[in-house]
Design an enzyme around this catalytic site. Structure first.
Site, PDB file in Angstrom:
ATOM      1  CB  THR A 198       5.409  10.084  22.650  1.00 53.27           C
ATOM      2  OG1 THR A 198       5.678  11.330  23.263  1.00 53.27           O
ATOM      3  CG2 THR A 198       4.047   9.595  23.067  1.00 53.27           C
TER       4      THR A 198
ATOM      5  CE1 TYR B 287      -2.023  14.546  36.565  1.00 47.73           C
ATOM      6  CE2 TYR B 287      -0.385  15.292  38.160  1.00 47.73           C
ATOM      7  CZ  TYR B 287      -1.629  14.748  37.886  1.00 47.73           C
ATOM      8  OH  TYR B 287      -2.466  14.405  38.903  1.00 47.73           O
TER       9      TYR B 287
ATOM     10  CE1 TYR C  29       6.261  16.296  20.392  1.00 48.36           C
ATOM     11  CE2 TYR C  29       7.059  14.711  22.009  1.00 48.36           C
ATOM     12  CZ  TYR C  29       6.201  15.034  20.981  1.00 48.36           C
ATOM     13  OH  TYR C  29       5.284  14.114  20.525  1.00 48.36           O
TER      14      TYR C  29
ATOM     15  NE  ARG D 103       1.422  11.336  22.591  1.00 45.08           N
ATOM     16  CZ  ARG D 103       0.920  10.125  22.802  1.00 45.08           C
ATOM     17  NH1 ARG D 103       0.667   9.718  24.033  1.00 45.08           N
ATOM     18  NH2 ARG D 103       0.676   9.306  21.797  1.00 45.08           N
TER      19      ARG D 103
ATOM     20  CE  LYS E 201       7.651  14.944  17.326  1.00 42.73           C
ATOM     21  NZ  LYS E 201       7.719  13.608  17.981  1.00 42.73           N
TER      22      LYS E 201
ATOM     23  CB  ILE F  56      10.403  14.195  14.691  1.00 44.24           C
ATOM     24  CG1 ILE F  56      11.709  14.994  14.710  1.00 44.24           C
ATOM     25  CG2 ILE F  56      10.549  12.911  15.511  1.00 44.24           C
ATOM     26  CD1 ILE F  56      12.088  15.534  16.084  1.00 44.24           C
TER      27      ILE F  56
END
Length: 293
Positions: free
Chosen positions: A47, A110, A136, A141, A165, A207
């Protein structure tokens, strides 16, 4: 693999010139700066690397620059994820992963699949991927939360899924993962502000976004956390707390690019729909850096 991704990794930015082309010289500078100051590994095209606005050709060129600059000094992790399972598998199958130690694959965004859909998505990717996979989870998001039991199911059923993550910003969720995970499965913080507490609770590292601007102090903080030296670790955590809040106050990576620009590492340029940090934020960042010691 467990030890390769222990410690402090960076979600590296993709520097752009003012004409919006990729600035490969700046990218090489950031790689060297971070490795020379103690960061343990680099995550490419996540990202923070503005992966959604770089072309496949640019992505390969970015990988080439980082591989050449790295000179095999630290492990490299490549972002390959999305909400089209077939497209993710196709990218894995057509990518040269010979210099890549693991992929980072985001939970489908989404589309908002059920937990069963998330499991099926990653099981399909696991079968196709010849190298280790880091899941992740970033609900802010993606629009959906990959629940701890989903992550643990994948950890137990897919041998090459080696870590997550976790970036839900929920300490309770971290603690459930740390309690229930298989012994060799890694919980990696994706929240800079929670990185030290997570490591002290048993996490494998972070991270980081802010770490690429302050690699020496940030990597030292994580190493202190891994050793259980909480008092010394929190001195650095507290030192970095304000700048960590600032870089995420508008959007990522505009904030971190503003910091890196003040350090003469790259331009503050981002691609639409993102815009550069506001003058107010840049001023607040400047004040922080001027007082940083």
């Amino acid at each position: 693999m467990k030890h390769k991704l222990t410690g402090a990794g960076i979600a590296i930015v993709t520097p752009f010139k003012t004409d919006l082309s990729v600035d490969h010289d700046a990218l090489a500078r950031i790689v060297d700066f971070n490795i020379e100051n103690g960061m343990d590994y680099i995550v490419i095209a996540g990202t923070t690397g503005e992966s959604v606005t770089i072309t496949s050709h640019e992505k390969q060129a970015i990988i080439n620059t980082i591989v050449a600059s790295n000179k095999k000094r630290v492990p490299l992790v490549l972002g390959i994820g999305g909400n089209n399972t077939a497209a993710v598998i196709a990218e894995i199958n057509t990518s040269d992963l010979s210099n890549i130690d693991a992929i980072l694959s985001v939970s489908p965004y989404y589309s908002r699949p059920t937990q069963s859909g998330i499991i099926a998505h990653f099981q399909a990717i696991s079968k196709a991927c010849p190298i280790p996979i880091v899941l992740y989870n970033v609900p802010g998001r993606t629009g959906s939360n990959m629940l701890p039991e989903t992550i643990i199911t994948l950890a137990n059923t897919c041998q090459n899924i080696v870590a997550v993550k976790e970036a839900a910003g929920n300490i309770g969720q971290y603690l459930r993962l740390l309690r229930d995970k298989p012994a060799d499965f890694m919980i990696i913080s994706g929240d800079d502000d929670l990185a030290l507490p997570v490591v002290l609770a048993g996490g494998s590292g972070v991270i980081s976004v802010i770490g690429q601007a302050f690699p020496k102090d940030f990597s030292k903080m994580i190493q202190l956390g891994l050793k259980g030296e909480n008092k010394e670790g929190f001195k650095l955590h507290n030192k970095l707390m304000d700048i960590t809040g600032l870089i995420f106050s508008e959007n990522n990576p505009s904030g971190i690019k503003a910091v890196l620009s003040l350090m003469d590492l790259c331009q503050p340029t981002v691609r639409l729909p993102l815009v550069e940090a506001t003058d107010v934020l840049k001023q607040n960042i400047t004040e922080y850096i001027n007082n940083y010691a």
